[in-house]
Design a protein around this motif. Sequence first.
Motif, PDB file in Angstrom:
ATOM      1  N   THR A 167       1.258  -1.018   0.337  1.00 16.98           N
ATOM      2  CA  THR A 167      -0.468   0.096  -0.157  1.00 16.98           C
ATOM      3  C   THR A 167       0.977   1.398   0.186  1.00 16.98           C
ATOM      4  O   THR A 167       0.278   1.855  -0.730  1.00 16.98           O
ATOM      5  CB  THR A 167      -1.334  -0.014   0.847  1.00 16.98           C
ATOM      6  OG1 THR A 167      -0.024  -0.218   2.396  1.00 16.98           O
ATOM      7  CG2 THR A 167      -1.703  -1.165   1.315  1.00 16.98           C
ATOM      8  N   LEU A 168       2.115   1.633   0.103  1.00 21.70           N
ATOM      9  CA  LEU A 168       3.022   2.670   0.218  1.00 21.70           C
ATOM     10  C   LEU A 168       3.467   2.629  -1.077  1.00 21.70           C
ATOM     11  O   LEU A 168       3.593   3.988  -1.231  1.00 21.70           O
ATOM     12  CB  LEU A 168       4.376   2.291   1.264  1.00 21.70           C
ATOM     13  CG  LEU A 168       5.098   3.342   1.532  1.00 21.70           C
ATOM     14  CD1 LEU A 168       4.335   4.360   2.425  1.00 21.70           C
ATOM     15  CD2 LEU A 168       6.749   2.919   1.855  1.00 21.70           C
ATOM     16  N   ALA A 169       3.763   1.634  -1.863  1.00 22.20           N
ATOM     17  CA  ALA A 169       4.097   2.264  -3.107  1.00 22.20           C
ATOM     18  C   ALA A 169       3.347   2.371  -4.240  1.00 22.20           C
ATOM     19  O   ALA A 169       1.987   1.482  -4.313  1.00 22.20           O
ATOM     20  CB  ALA A 169       5.172   0.160  -3.562  1.00 22.20           C
ATOM     21  N   PRO A 170       3.517   3.021  -4.817  1.00 25.02           N
ATOM     22  CA  PRO A 170       2.491   3.259  -6.105  1.00 25.02           C
ATOM     23  C   PRO A 170       2.128   1.732  -6.761  1.00 25.02           C
ATOM     24  O   PRO A 170       3.043   0.807  -7.134  1.00 25.02           O
ATOM     25  CB  PRO A 170       3.887   4.132  -7.006  1.00 25.02           C
ATOM     26  CG  PRO A 170       3.969   5.235  -6.866  1.00 25.02           C
ATOM     27  CD  PRO A 170       5.058   3.896  -5.579  1.00 25.02           C
ATOM     28  N   PRO A 171       0.907   1.641  -7.530  1.00 24.45           N
ATOM     29  CA  PRO A 171       0.676   0.375  -8.271  1.00 24.45           C
ATOM     30  C   PRO A 171       1.515   0.341  -9.189  1.00 24.45           C
ATOM     31  O   PRO A 171       1.965   0.373 -10.405  1.00 24.45           O
ATOM     32  CB  PRO A 171      -0.751   1.084  -8.651  1.00 24.45           C
ATOM     33  CG  PRO A 171      -1.698   2.064  -7.755  1.00 24.45           C
ATOM     34  CD  PRO A 171       0.234   2.903  -7.534  1.00 24.45           C
ATOM     35  N   GLY A 172       1.744  -1.565  -9.010  1.00 28.17           N
ATOM     36  CA  GLY A 172       3.222  -2.026  -9.649  1.00 28.17           C
ATOM     37  C   GLY A 172       3.921  -2.029  -9.288  1.00 28.17           C
ATOM     38  O   GLY A 172       5.529  -2.775 -10.079  1.00 28.17           O
TER      39      GLY A 172
END
Length: 267
Positions: A167-172
């Motif tokens: 959930t912290l990192a951008p999608p993908g």
Amino acid sequence: MVGEIRHPDSERRATSGKRYFQRNQPPGVPPLELTGERTLPDVPEENYWFRRHLVVYEWVAERCGGLDVVDMACGEGYGCEVLARRAATVVGVDANPEAYEHARLKYTRPGVRFVRELVERYAEPCDAIVFLQTIEHVPDPEAVLRHFRSLLRPGGAVYVSTPNVLTLAPPGAERSDNPFHLREYRPDEFEALCRTVFDHVELYGVFHARKLRLHELALRLGWDALHPRLGLTDAFYRRFVPAISARDFRIARAPLVEALDLLAVLR
């Protein structure tokens, strides 16, 4: 913008060049600058991240009544103040000289003291160790956990939290853009790390609640597209972010893939 809530403050400053300092500190206490390496109270623009950390300290404090507690990598020191409401004694350990001096001067409750030291070298026995939002910063997390285990008295516990990369990192993306993080964890990876050292591992997640949950629902309904067109972005978030409280988060066991942060109780 929505990024005022979602993304680490270091990313915002990197693009805006704006600097943030703590406001309204007690006389004689030097304010700290927000660098993105640690969160701070008394910075309205940082309030979301501060409250997201604070709810975990409050949850842990309820489980430390009458104990001798060490808050490793305590930073500004606010967590020690929270833990001391229930604990018998609290030692805040941090190697950063500015954070140490600030904490020593600001938090003077009886039973609280601060030690300037690396967490890997601090060696006083205790009943509980708190290590929040820091394991992602250390080069040898397994060694750190083994050191913590060696300091525990019989029946003691270690409380460790870390951002959920899902959930912290951008999608993908494989990880976030936070330059201070050496390793970011998925729930299964974090649990596996903890089980290399501790036999008993309880894993929890931090989730949005109350108005932050409503904000999530609004995003799904297109709020991100609407507020810029209406010219409401700055006015809305200038009020919304400072109004967030620890009650706008909750701690629960599942679903961990959707958790904001992961919290392990280790025995």
